[in-house]
Scaffold this motif. Structure first.
Motif, PDB file in Angstrom:
ATOM      1  N   ASP A  82       0.836  15.428   6.118  1.00 36.61           N
ATOM      2  CA  ASP A  82       1.599  15.702   4.908  1.00 36.61           C
ATOM      3  C   ASP A  82       2.086  14.418   4.254  1.00 36.61           C
ATOM      4  OD1 ASP A  82       1.844  18.748   4.909  1.00 36.61           O
ATOM      5  OD2 ASP A  82       2.347  18.184   6.968  1.00 36.61           O
ATOM      6  N   ALA A  83       2.167  13.341   5.040  1.00 36.33           N
ATOM      7  CA  ALA A  83       2.621  12.053   4.510  1.00 36.33           C
ATOM      8  C   ALA A  83       2.134  10.931   5.421  1.00 36.33           C
ATOM      9  CB  ALA A  83       4.142  12.016   4.409  1.00 36.33           C
ATOM     10  N   VAL A  84       2.127   9.724   4.845  1.00 36.91           N
ATOM     11  CA  VAL A  84       1.783   8.511   5.580  1.00 36.91           C
ATOM     12  C   VAL A  84       2.894   7.503   5.327  1.00 36.91           C
ATOM     13  CG1 VAL A  84       0.138   6.593   5.774  1.00 36.91           C
ATOM     14  CG2 VAL A  84      -0.702   8.906   5.271  1.00 36.91           C
ATOM     15  N   THR A  85       3.428   6.903   6.404  1.00 35.08           N
ATOM     16  CA  THR A  85       4.291   5.732   6.245  1.00 35.08           C
ATOM     17  C   THR A  85       3.431   4.535   6.610  1.00 35.08           C
ATOM     18  OG1 THR A  85       5.194   5.658   8.501  1.00 35.08           O
ATOM     19  CG2 THR A  85       6.361   7.056   6.885  1.00 35.08           C
ATOM     20  N   ILE A  86       3.525   3.464   5.817  1.00 33.34           N
ATOM     21  CA  ILE A  86       2.621   2.340   6.050  1.00 33.34           C
ATOM     22  C   ILE A  86       3.314   1.003   5.784  1.00 33.34           C
ATOM     23  CG2 ILE A  86       1.667   2.407   3.697  1.00 33.34           C
ATOM     24  CD1 ILE A  86      -1.128   1.912   5.127  1.00 33.34           C
ATOM     25  N   ASP A  87       3.094   0.071   6.685  1.00 36.72           N
ATOM     26  CA  ASP A  87       3.615  -1.290   6.560  1.00 36.72           C
ATOM     27  C   ASP A  87       2.707  -2.083   5.620  1.00 36.72           C
ATOM     28  OD1 ASP A  87       5.078  -3.609   7.056  1.00 36.72           O
ATOM     29  OD2 ASP A  87       4.162  -3.982   9.007  1.00 36.72           O
ATOM     30  N   VAL A  88       3.199  -3.209   5.112  1.00 35.49           N
ATOM     31  CA  VAL A  88       2.359  -4.080   4.288  1.00 35.49           C
ATOM     32  C   VAL A  88       1.597  -5.056   5.168  1.00 35.49           C
ATOM     33  CG1 VAL A  88       2.311  -5.894   2.530  1.00 35.49           C
ATOM     34  CG2 VAL A  88       3.756  -3.898   2.210  1.00 35.49           C
ATOM     35  N   MET A  89       2.319  -5.864   5.935  1.00 40.04           N
ATOM     36  CA  MET A  89       1.705  -6.940   6.706  1.00 40.04           C
ATOM     37  C   MET A  89       1.125  -6.425   8.023  1.00 40.04           C
ATOM     38  SD  MET A  89       2.274  -9.462   4.669  1.00 40.04           S
ATOM     39  CE  MET A  89       1.872 -10.874   5.671  1.00 40.04           C
ATOM     40  N   MET A  90      -0.210  -6.312   8.061  1.00 44.38           N
ATOM     41  CA  MET A  90      -0.902  -5.858   9.265  1.00 44.38           C
ATOM     42  C   MET A  90      -2.239  -6.582   9.355  1.00 44.38           C
ATOM     43  SD  MET A  90      -0.233  -1.726   9.168  1.00 44.38           S
ATOM     44  CE  MET A  90      -0.949  -1.515   7.536  1.00 44.38           C
ATOM     45  N   PRO A  91      -2.785  -6.714  10.566  1.00 41.16           N
ATOM     46  CA  PRO A  91      -4.089  -7.359  10.710  1.00 41.16           C
ATOM     47  C   PRO A  91      -5.209  -6.456  10.166  1.00 41.16           C
ATOM     48  CG  PRO A  91      -3.354  -6.483  12.811  1.00 41.16           C
ATOM     49  CD  PRO A  91      -2.220  -6.294  11.841  1.00 41.16           C
ATOM     50  N   ARG A  92      -6.359  -7.022  10.005  1.00 43.99           N
ATOM     51  CA  ARG A  92      -7.591  -6.361   9.549  1.00 43.99           C
ATOM     52  C   ARG A  92      -7.473  -5.818   8.125  1.00 43.99           C
ATOM     53  NH1 ARG A  92     -10.632  -2.602  13.485  1.00 43.99           N
ATOM     54  NH2 ARG A  92      -8.811  -1.272  13.223  1.00 43.99           N
ATOM     55  N   MET A  93      -6.574  -4.888   7.859  1.00 40.76           N
ATOM     56  CA  MET A  93      -6.363  -4.376   6.507  1.00 40.76           C
ATOM     57  C   MET A  93      -4.889  -4.104   6.312  1.00 40.76           C
ATOM     58  SD  MET A  93      -7.739  -0.915   4.591  1.00 40.76           S
ATOM     59  CE  MET A  93      -9.413  -1.463   4.273  1.00 40.76           C
ATOM     60  N   ASP A  94      -4.303  -4.745   5.296  1.00 34.71           N
ATOM     61  CA  ASP A  94      -2.870  -4.565   5.059  1.00 34.71           C
ATOM     62  C   ASP A  94      -2.585  -3.233   4.359  1.00 34.71           C
ATOM     63  OD1 ASP A  94      -3.120  -4.850   2.232  1.00 34.71           O
ATOM     64  OD2 ASP A  94      -2.730  -6.995   2.330  1.00 34.71           O
ATOM     65  N   GLY A  95      -1.305  -2.935   4.222  1.00 29.47           N
ATOM     66  CA  GLY A  95      -0.891  -1.653   3.653  1.00 29.47           C
ATOM     67  C   GLY A  95      -1.207  -1.495   2.182  1.00 29.47           C
ATOM     68  N   ILE A  96      -1.222  -2.601   1.437  1.00 28.89           N
ATOM     69  CA  ILE A  96      -1.577  -2.535   0.016  1.00 28.89           C
ATOM     70  C   ILE A  96      -3.035  -2.108  -0.123  1.00 28.89           C
ATOM     71  CG2 ILE A  96      -1.871  -3.869  -2.110  1.00 28.89           C
ATOM     72  CD1 ILE A  96       1.082  -3.387  -1.454  1.00 28.89           C
ATOM     73  N   ALA A  97      -3.928  -2.784   0.591  1.00 27.01           N
ATOM     74  CA  ALA A  97      -5.356  -2.449   0.526  1.00 27.01           C
ATOM     75  C   ALA A  97      -5.608  -1.035   1.038  1.00 27.01           C
ATOM     76  CB  ALA A  97      -6.174  -3.463   1.324  1.00 27.01           C
ATOM     77  N   ALA A  98      -4.910  -0.641   2.088  1.00 26.50           N
ATOM     78  CA  ALA A  98      -5.090   0.711   2.631  1.00 26.50           C
ATOM     79  C   ALA A  98      -4.619   1.767   1.632  1.00 26.50           C
ATOM     80  CB  ALA A  98      -4.353   0.849   3.957  1.00 26.50           C
ATOM     81  N   THR A  99      -3.495   1.510   0.979  1.00 29.05           N
ATOM     82  CA  THR A  99      -2.997   2.454  -0.026  1.00 29.05           C
ATOM     83  C   THR A  99      -3.978   2.551  -1.186  1.00 29.05           C
ATOM     84  OG1 THR A  99      -0.704   2.031   0.602  1.00 29.05           O
ATOM     85  CG2 THR A  99      -1.072   2.993  -1.573  1.00 29.05           C
ATOM     86  N   GLN A 100      -4.515   1.416  -1.622  1.00 31.28           N
ATOM     87  CA  GLN A 100      -5.512   1.434  -2.691  1.00 31.28           C
ATOM     88  C   GLN A 100      -6.750   2.232  -2.275  1.00 31.28           C
ATOM     89  OE1 GLN A 100      -5.747  -2.846  -3.104  1.00 31.28           O
ATOM     90  NE2 GLN A 100      -4.478  -2.815  -4.955  1.00 31.28           N
ATOM     91  N   ALA A 101      -7.170   2.089  -1.014  1.00 29.18           N
ATOM     92  CA  ALA A 101      -8.322   2.846  -0.518  1.00 29.18           C
ATOM     93  C   ALA A 101      -8.010   4.343  -0.469  1.00 29.18           C
ATOM     94  CB  ALA A 101      -8.731   2.333   0.867  1.00 29.18           C
ATOM     95  N   ILE A 102      -6.795   4.686  -0.079  1.00 29.35           N
ATOM     96  CA  ILE A 102      -6.389   6.103  -0.061  1.00 29.35           C
ATOM     97  C   ILE A 102      -6.436   6.661  -1.481  1.00 29.35           C
ATOM     98  CG2 ILE A 102      -4.369   7.621   0.226  1.00 29.35           C
ATOM     99  CD1 ILE A 102      -3.683   5.864   2.747  1.00 29.35           C
ATOM    100  N   ARG A 103      -5.880   5.948  -2.436  1.00 28.15           N
ATOM    101  CA  ARG A 103      -5.840   6.424  -3.827  1.00 28.15           C
ATOM    102  C   ARG A 103      -7.238   6.502  -4.446  1.00 28.15           C
ATOM    103  NH1 ARG A 103      -1.964   8.832  -2.636  1.00 28.15           N
ATOM    104  NH2 ARG A 103       0.148   7.992  -2.793  1.00 28.15           N
ATOM    105  N   ALA A 104      -8.179   5.670  -3.975  1.00 28.30           N
ATOM    106  CA  ALA A 104      -9.540   5.661  -4.514  1.00 28.30           C
ATOM    107  C   ALA A 104     -10.440   6.726  -3.894  1.00 28.30           C
ATOM    108  CB  ALA A 104     -10.157   4.277  -4.314  1.00 28.30           C
ATOM    109  N   ASP A 105     -10.028   7.307  -2.792  1.00 37.97           N
ATOM    110  CA  ASP A 105     -10.849   8.291  -2.067  1.00 37.97           C
ATOM    111  C   ASP A 105     -10.465   9.698  -2.525  1.00 37.97           C
ATOM    112  OD1 ASP A 105     -11.864  10.118  -0.142  1.00 37.97           O
ATOM    113  OD2 ASP A 105     -11.852   8.558   1.398  1.00 37.97           O
ATOM    114  N   PRO A 106     -11.377  10.433  -3.159  1.00 37.61           N
ATOM    115  CA  PRO A 106     -11.049  11.779  -3.657  1.00 37.61           C
ATOM    116  C   PRO A 106     -10.520  12.727  -2.574  1.00 37.61           C
ATOM    117  CG  PRO A 106     -13.169  11.068  -4.513  1.00 37.61           C
ATOM    118  CD  PRO A 106     -12.741  10.043  -3.482  1.00 37.61           C
TER     119      PRO A 106
END
Length: 135
Positions: free
Chosen positions: A58-82
């Protein structure tokens, strides 16, 4: 907790943070409020979990600074995936500078919480967004 017990009954949250103690803190507080909690250690792990899960949280909590893929990039990927774009995303991070906060909003987060945070406030924020939907 102030009137929050049971608010998440039957609701699931994916907690994404590379720091085990932060994941534990968020998990325990959400579970005390009745949420089921899954965990991921970075953005890549989160996306793999989300894309392979039989049902979305129902929700995702996500940090910004993380290895491999940060939270900004992950959020952008979530928003781009239908299949994922309607997920509620709450950024939980130490990155409190106005430019960092703006990057989070620009990526598509629904709420931005700066560490250190009040656990009751975080649970109330998650509960409100789960109850009322994305902003």
């Amino acid at each position: 907790m102030e009137e929050l017990t049971g608010v998440g009954t039957g609701r699931r949250v994916l907690v994404v943070d590379d720091t085990a103690s932060i994941r534990f803190l968020i998990r325990m507080n959400l579970e005390l409020a009745g949420f089921e909690v899954d965990e991921a250690v970075d953005g890549i792990d989160a996306l793999e979990i989300l894309r392979s899960a039989p049902s979305l949280p129902d929700a995702v909590t996500i940090d910004v600074m993380m290895p491999r893929m940060d939270g900004i990039a992950a959020t952008q990927a979530i928003r781009a995936d239908p299949a994922l774009c309607d997920l509620t995303v709450i950024m939980v991070t130490t990155q409190g500078h106005p430019a960092s906060v703006q990057r989070g909003w620009d990526a598509g987060v629904d709420e931005y919480v700066v560490k250190p945070f009040d656990p009751d406030h975080l649970v109330a924020t998650v509960a409100e967004l789960v109850r009322n939907g994305r902003r």
